[in-house]
Enzyme design. Structure first.
Site, mmCIF file in Angstrom:
data_model
loop_
_atom_site.group_PDB
_atom_site.id
_atom_site.type_symbol
_atom_site.label_atom_id
_atom_site.label_comp_id
_atom_site.label_asym_id
_atom_site.label_seq_id
_atom_site.Cartn_x
_atom_site.Cartn_y
_atom_site.Cartn_z
ATOM 1 N N LYS A 5 -35.494 -0.844 38.863
ATOM 2 C CA LYS A 5 -36.536 -0.055 38.191
ATOM 3 C C LYS A 5 -37.420 -0.962 37.336
ATOM 4 C CE LYS A 5 -35.277 3.951 36.619
ATOM 5 N NZ LYS A 5 -34.284 4.627 35.757
ATOM 6 N N ARG A 74 -34.302 3.600 29.540
ATOM 7 C CA ARG A 74 -33.902 3.966 30.908
ATOM 8 C C ARG A 74 -32.973 2.932 31.530
ATOM 9 N NH1 ARG A 74 -39.427 4.764 33.889
ATOM 10 N NH2 ARG A 74 -38.207 6.163 35.218
ATOM 11 N N GLY A 83 -29.098 8.500 39.320
ATOM 12 C CA GLY A 83 -28.514 9.510 38.435
ATOM 13 C C GLY A 83 -27.123 9.200 37.920
ATOM 14 N N MET A 85 -26.200 6.695 35.808
ATOM 15 C CA MET A 85 -26.122 6.156 34.441
ATOM 16 C C MET A 85 -27.044 6.947 33.511
ATOM 17 S SD MET A 85 -25.826 2.129 35.303
ATOM 18 C CE MET A 85 -27.212 2.153 36.402
ATOM 19 N N ARG A 317 -39.688 3.356 44.400
ATOM 20 C CA ARG A 317 -38.609 2.728 45.176
ATOM 21 C C ARG A 317 -38.794 3.114 46.640
ATOM 22 N NH1 ARG A 317 -34.063 6.406 42.286
ATOM 23 N NH2 ARG A 317 -34.979 8.386 42.803
ATOM 24 N N HIS A 439 -7.510 7.894 71.640
ATOM 25 C CA HIS A 439 -7.982 8.396 72.932
ATOM 26 C C HIS A 439 -9.103 9.415 72.738
ATOM 27 C CE1 HIS A 439 -7.806 11.079 76.470
ATOM 28 N NE2 HIS A 439 -7.570 9.949 77.120
ATOM 29 N N ARG A 547 -14.166 2.213 83.946
ATOM 30 C CA ARG A 547 -12.696 2.358 83.898
ATOM 31 C C ARG A 547 -12.299 3.259 85.052
ATOM 32 N NH1 ARG A 547 -13.931 2.744 77.890
ATOM 33 N NH2 ARG A 547 -12.586 1.255 76.821
ATOM 34 N N ARG A 614 -13.637 -2.108 86.944
ATOM 35 C CA ARG A 614 -12.337 -2.652 86.533
ATOM 36 C C ARG A 614 -11.226 -2.031 87.376
ATOM 37 N NH1 ARG A 614 -10.143 -1.692 80.576
ATOM 38 N NH2 ARG A 614 -9.772 0.413 81.370
ATOM 39 N N GLU A 750 -8.345 -9.973 76.951
ATOM 40 C CA GLU A 750 -7.921 -8.962 75.982
ATOM 41 C C GLU A 750 -6.501 -9.189 75.499
ATOM 42 O OE1 GLU A 750 -8.270 -5.000 77.620
ATOM 43 O OE2 GLU A 750 -7.538 -5.610 79.578
ATOM 44 N N SER A 769 -14.858 -11.016 80.375
ATOM 45 C CA SER A 769 -15.323 -9.924 79.526
ATOM 46 C C SER A 769 -14.264 -9.671 78.456
ATOM 47 C CB SER A 769 -15.558 -8.670 80.364
ATOM 48 O OG SER A 769 -16.037 -7.642 79.542
ATOM 49 N N GLY A 771 -12.197 -7.741 76.112
ATOM 50 C CA GLY A 771 -11.752 -6.366 75.836
ATOM 51 C C GLY A 771 -11.262 -6.362 74.400
ATOM 52 N N THR A 772 -12.189 -6.167 73.499
ATOM 53 C CA THR A 772 -11.851 -6.372 72.084
ATOM 54 C C THR A 772 -10.993 -5.248 71.499
ATOM 55 O OG1 THR A 772 -14.034 -5.519 71.603
ATOM 56 C CG2 THR A 772 -13.757 -7.910 71.517
ATOM 57 N N ASN A 773 -10.838 -4.128 72.248
ATOM 58 C CA ASN A 773 -9.916 -3.097 71.748
ATOM 59 C C ASN A 773 -8.489 -3.623 71.823
ATOM 60 O OD1 ASN A 773 -12.150 -1.395 71.636
ATOM 61 N ND2 ASN A 773 -11.732 -0.484 73.637
ATOM 62 N N ASP A 774 -8.102 -4.033 73.038
ATOM 63 C CA ASP A 774 -6.739 -4.557 73.184
ATOM 64 C C ASP A 774 -6.586 -5.881 72.452
ATOM 65 O OD1 ASP A 774 -4.916 -2.863 74.641
ATOM 66 O OD2 ASP A 774 -6.379 -2.957 76.268
ATOM 67 N N CYS A 837 -16.665 -5.717 76.224
ATOM 68 C CA CYS A 837 -16.674 -4.319 76.648
ATOM 69 C C CYS A 837 -15.791 -3.423 75.785
ATOM 70 C CB CYS A 837 -16.318 -4.192 78.117
ATOM 71 S SG CYS A 837 -14.683 -4.812 78.497
ATOM 72 N N TYR A 857 -23.683 -10.630 77.099
ATOM 73 C CA TYR A 857 -24.035 -9.209 76.958
ATOM 74 C C TYR A 857 -22.930 -8.443 76.254
ATOM 75 C CZ TYR A 857 -20.928 -8.435 80.982
ATOM 76 O OH TYR A 857 -19.850 -8.389 81.813
HETATM 77 C C1 PEP Z 1 -10.477 -3.163 75.680
HETATM 78 O O1 PEP Z 1 -9.271 -3.265 75.593
HETATM 79 O O2 PEP Z 1 -11.262 -3.623 74.838
HETATM 80 C C2 PEP Z 1 -11.077 -2.455 76.816
HETATM 81 C C3 PEP Z 1 -12.388 -2.403 76.973
HETATM 82 O O3 PEP Z 1 -10.240 -1.785 77.652
HETATM 83 P P1 PEP Z 1 -9.576 -0.374 77.292
HETATM 84 O O4 PEP Z 1 -10.221 0.149 76.064
HETATM 85 O O5 PEP Z 1 -9.797 0.478 78.483
HETATM 86 O O6 PEP Z 1 -8.147 -0.756 77.099
HETATM 87 MG MG MG Z 2 -8.045 -2.896 77.354
#
Ligand code: PEP
Ligand code: MG
Length: 880
Positions: A5, A74, A83, A85, A317, A439, A547, A614, A750, A769, A771-774, A837, A857
């Site tokens: 401010k 102020r 708001g 303070m 602002r 899931h 998948r 896959r 993965e 690729s 698989g960053t989840n696993d 992915c 990608y």
């Molecule tokens: C993963 O593991 O990142 C992946 C893309 O495969 P899924 O989620 O199907 O296990």
């Molecule tokens: Mg996986």
């Protein structure tokens, strides 16, 4: 140092805007005050000399003279904490000063100013409870029969003020200070202290604002929006904050001070009405607003006061705005030449683009529902959008109810593969357990359906035909509304608002600029032709993950898949048995036909673009009913004296389920292990794909499939699967005996071991690729299906982890595995393409990391494709 401010007011003054004179005490002073418990030695000396400057500039004297100077004190931190303070207005008034103000502008005005000061000072600096002051005002209104405190006649007003002063003394044991200097010091310290008020601390914690910053204090000459009929105070936006339309939009209250509009004490009037009342002031305000906006190059939210026809700017602002407004403002400001395309791209938080793609609950109705006690519970908003639907407590019921034309919200304890048909039929999904990559969350997000997970307080009882939550009960068929952003669950219906991507003109243009700017490719995770079409419409460059198991979950296929599994497990036990071998061949060839049609449809939608198919990934028992369900079935069938072959069939399935049971299925027979143990399944999928490619080629289309092998941990596994693929292709000769064209084969990275041995794996692959989840699950050792509902939430709340690693990539651990793998693969001089992915592919902060890491990608759910396109552009600009 000046707080937002104070800094913006200094900027405005420098721009020549009509800002009342003032000065700012730095945030550093506040920090010292809070650390030492007392003001720095020279502060009051400095404040005094600044006040003398203010007197000179305003031509008024603080606490004396015919037109006494009053000031506002102020708060203002560097980060926005609206708001949270304290602020004290009209500082410097007492009976004597009030008498001068009365002589100058009348008694009503003087009383109004004095009363406002006492109210604010008593609460902010002396800790007087608001209720005590409200009670005094209510009594005064009641005895005078006035509806507003401003309407009291001067005698009643004076009496009320003296009651108020006594009430403050009674409540706090101190009198409101008479001396203007003492008031000023009290107000400054009150602002300092308000940095550590409970609500300010909570707000900072929630918004991740550093608690060590401290607040600045801006002291300004008062201007009076309550001076006379030509005075008012108000707020204006330089563009419509809901639609982004270029028009000044605002509200004002005649005869008021700034706090009134914000506090909602009276209903303000639309700014446009000011044209008739105060045309000149209105014209000058609009002009000033335009200059301020042009200076900042962004839509502004401006507080103003008009004193006797003379407008003043009290604050500016960047305006808070809806997602739609953010996009429109960015694009139009670029058209107006105020912004470069890069700045326009950076000005829209990528995450918010998602909000434009999904129907949402009407905000007004949701607020009413909250006020009306219809908020049932809150969980984790897992997939945005809002929906109202009839509660279905099982997937089959959801299908049945949807077939009757009902819009359904599927409510389950959690979901699994068995629920997918219900999720397809439902318009929204609600689960009691699970987190952001459960899931339910992943599948719903992929389908673009609103989803709330982890509402632990709900107990779902399909057996009783109802769900219970905090003492309330909702029967199947009754309506619930869920908000996939906030995680709120409401009883009853709430209207929704629909968006249309193709009609989002401004978004289309912004994303067009993003495409020119980004280096990263953006593909979609799509399992069906409909998903692929959707993704293409959202601007995907291809499919980064199909998948294939999701095609197996549709009810009529599930039967066939189960027959195949039983035959495969029997065949493994009795390889010589002719009948078993025939059953396996038969079910595989029927599956192949279906899968081939699915592949054909997806490749057709994505013609000319890469589509990563896959091979089957999940453990086979996911396709079977659970052991408990089978035992129950058997019990019933036997009790009902069902035909022997039906009983035998269930017995066989139970035996197979028993045999496949694993203590840790996530670490068990899945991914490429499955293909190596049951090569006939992968071979069937490859033949299906090659049939699809051949059919499309015959039509003159250009399918570009790539085959991806899941859960590789060792290069030898990839070699083994490659030879299954090779064998299948050799066996898949066309009618004229021609061998189908070779397929690009890649590996999912993965498992941590795959990342650590990426050089060897890349040697066998055309692409990798992540698989960053696993990879996250296996690197942390956190089960992706369980962690979030339980300890992970506690970890994040308690600050053990700063964010959910399943949503935003863990740079230090999982991220460094990704970087290492890329370095290794490239170091070996291998030209492998690389993608991501996992769910992280659609998360802006993670996309920024993948840009830096240099993957080629990202791939994400169709609905996140626009978010990823914008994130990728922002990441590229950030690195330039
Ligand atoms: C993963 O593991 O990142 C992946 C893309 O495969 P899924 O989620 O199907 O296990
Ligand atoms: Mg996986």
């Amino acid at each position: 140092m000046l707080g937002a401010k104070g800094a913006e007011l200094a900027n405005l003054a420098r721009l020549g805007m009509p800002v009342p004179p003032g000065f700012t005490i730095t945030t550093e002073t506040c920090r010292r005050y809070l650390a030492d418990g007392t003001v720095p030695a020279d502060l009051w000396y400095q404040v005094d000399s600044a006040m003398r400057g203010l007197e000179r500039e305003s031509g008024r004297a603080f606490g004396s003279g015919p037109r006494p100077l009053l000031v506002s004190v102020r708060s203002g931190a560097a980060a926005s904490m609206p708001g949270m303070m304290e602020t004290v207005l009209n500082v410097g008034v007492n009976d004597e000063v009030a008498a001068r103000l009365a002589a100058w502008r009348g008694e009503r005005f003087a009383l109004d100013v004095h009363r406002r000061f006492v109210e604010m000072y008593a609460q902010a600096a002396m800790g007087a409870p608001a209720e005590a002051l409200e009670a005094v005002k209510a009594d005064a209104r009641a005895s005078a029969g006035a509806s507003r405190i401003e309407d009291l006649d001067p005698a009643d007003g004076r009496e009320m003020l003296s009651h108020m002063l006594s009430a403050v003394e009674e409540e706090t044991g101190h009198a409101v200070p008479f001396d203007p200097e003492e008031q000023l010091r009290g107000a400054v310290e009150a602002v300092f202290r308000s940095w550590n008020s409970r609500r300010a601390a909570d707000y900072r914690a929630h918004h991740g604002i550093d608690p060590g910053l401290g607040t600045a204090v801006t002291i300004m000459a008062m201007v009076y929006g309550n001076a006379d009929a030509e005075s008012c105070s108000g707020v204006l936006f330089t563009r419509d904050p809901a639609t982004g339309e270029r028009r000044v939009f605002g509200e004002y209250l005649p005869r008021s001070q700034g706090e009134d509009v914000v506090a909602g004490v009276a209903t303000p009037m639309p700014l446009d009405d000011m044209v008739g009342e105060l045309p000149e002031a209105h014209g000058r305000l609009i002009e000033a607003a335009a200059r301020i906006e042009a200076h900042y190059g962004d839509a502004q939210d401006i507080e103003f006061t008009v004193e006797s026809g003379e407008p003043f700017i009290l604050q500016t602002r960047a305006a808070k705005r809806s997602a739609r407004a953010a996009v429109r403002i960015a694009v139009e400001m670029c058209d107006e030449g105020v912004r470069t395309p890069d700045r326009a791209l950076l000005s829209v938080p990528a995450e918010r683009v998602y909000e434009l793609l999904l129907p949402r609950l009407d905000e007004g109705e949701a607020a009413l529902a909250r006020d009306g006690g219809r908020l049932l519970t809150e969980g984790l908003g897992a997939s945005p959008g809002g929906v109202t639907g009839a509660v279905a407590l099982s997937a089959d019921r959801a299908v049945e109810m949807a077939a009757r034309g009902l819009r359904v919200v599927l409510v389950r304890p959690e979901t699994s593969a068995d629920d997918v048909h219900g999720m397809i039929a439902a318009a929204g999904v609600l689960t009691a357990r699970g987190g952001a990559t459960s899931h339910a969350a992943v599948v719903a997000r992929g389908m673009g359906k609103p989803c709330v997970v982890g509402t632990e307080s709900i107990s779902v009882r399909p057996d009783l035909g109802r769900l219970a939550c905090g003492g309330r009960s909702v029967a199947e068929g009754e309506e619930l509304s869920i908000d996939g952003e906030t995680g709120e669950v409401f009883l009853g219906a709430i209207a929704t608002v629909e968006p249309h991507f193709a009609e989002e003109r401004h978004l289309g243009r912004l994303l067009g600029w993003a495409d020119e700017r980004r280096r990263l490719g953006v593909r979609a995770n799509a399992d069906t032709a409909a998903d692929a079409a959707l993704a293409r419409g959202f601007g995907a460059d291809g499919v980064g993950l199909c998948r294939t198991e999701h095609m197996f979950f549709e009810p009529e296929r599930l039967e066939l898949v189960r027959r195949m599994i039983l035959a495969a497990s029997a065949h493994a036990r009795w390889p010589e048995d002719e009948l078993t071998a025939w059953r396996l061949r038969d079910s595989l060839s029927r599956l192949q036909e279906m899968q081939s049609r699915d592949f054909e449809a997806i490749l057709r939608e994505m013609d000319g673009m890469p589509v990563v198919i896959r091979l089957l990934d999940p453990p086979l028992h996911e396709f079977l009913p659970t052991r408990d369900e089978l035992l129950e079935d058997l019990h019933r069938l036997r009790a009902d004296r069902a035909p022997a072959d039906r009983i035998a069939e269930r017995e066989e399935m139970l035996a197979a389920a028993e045999e496949m049971r694993e203590a840790n299925p996530m670490l068990g027979l899945r991914g490429c292990r499955l293909g190596i143990v049951h090569p006939e399944i992968f071979a069937m999928q490859v033949r299906a794909l090659s049939d699809a490619v051949r059919a499309l080629g015959a039509e003159g289309l250009s399918p570009r499939p790539e085959v991806m092998v899941p859960l590789v941990a060792d290069a030898a596994e990839l070699r083994a699967v490659r030879s299954i693929i090779e064998g299948a292709l050799t066996g898949a000769a066309g009618p004229g005996g021609e061998r189908p064209p070779g397929l690009r084969v890649g590996a999912m990275i993965e498992t941590p071991r795959a990342a650590l041995t990426a050089r060897e794996i890349a040697g066998e692959a055309e692409f990798l690729s992540f698989g960053t989840n696993d990879l996250t699950q296996l690197t942390f050792g956190f089960s992706r299906d369980d962690a979030e509902g339980g300890f992970l939430a506690r970890y994040i709340e308690g600050g053990v982890l700063s964010s959910d690693p399943f949503l935003t990539i863990d740079r230090a651990g999982v991220g460094s595995l990704v970087e290492r793998a890329l370095r290794q693969a490239r170091g070996a001089g291998l030209k492998v393409e690389s993608g991501v992915c996992g769910e992280h592919g659609g998360d802006p902060a993670s996309v920024a990391f993948f840009e830096e890491a240099g993957v080629d990608y990202v791939s994400c759910s169709p609905y996140r494709v626009p978010v990823a396109r914008l994130s990728a552009a922002q990441a590229a600009i950030g690195r330039a």
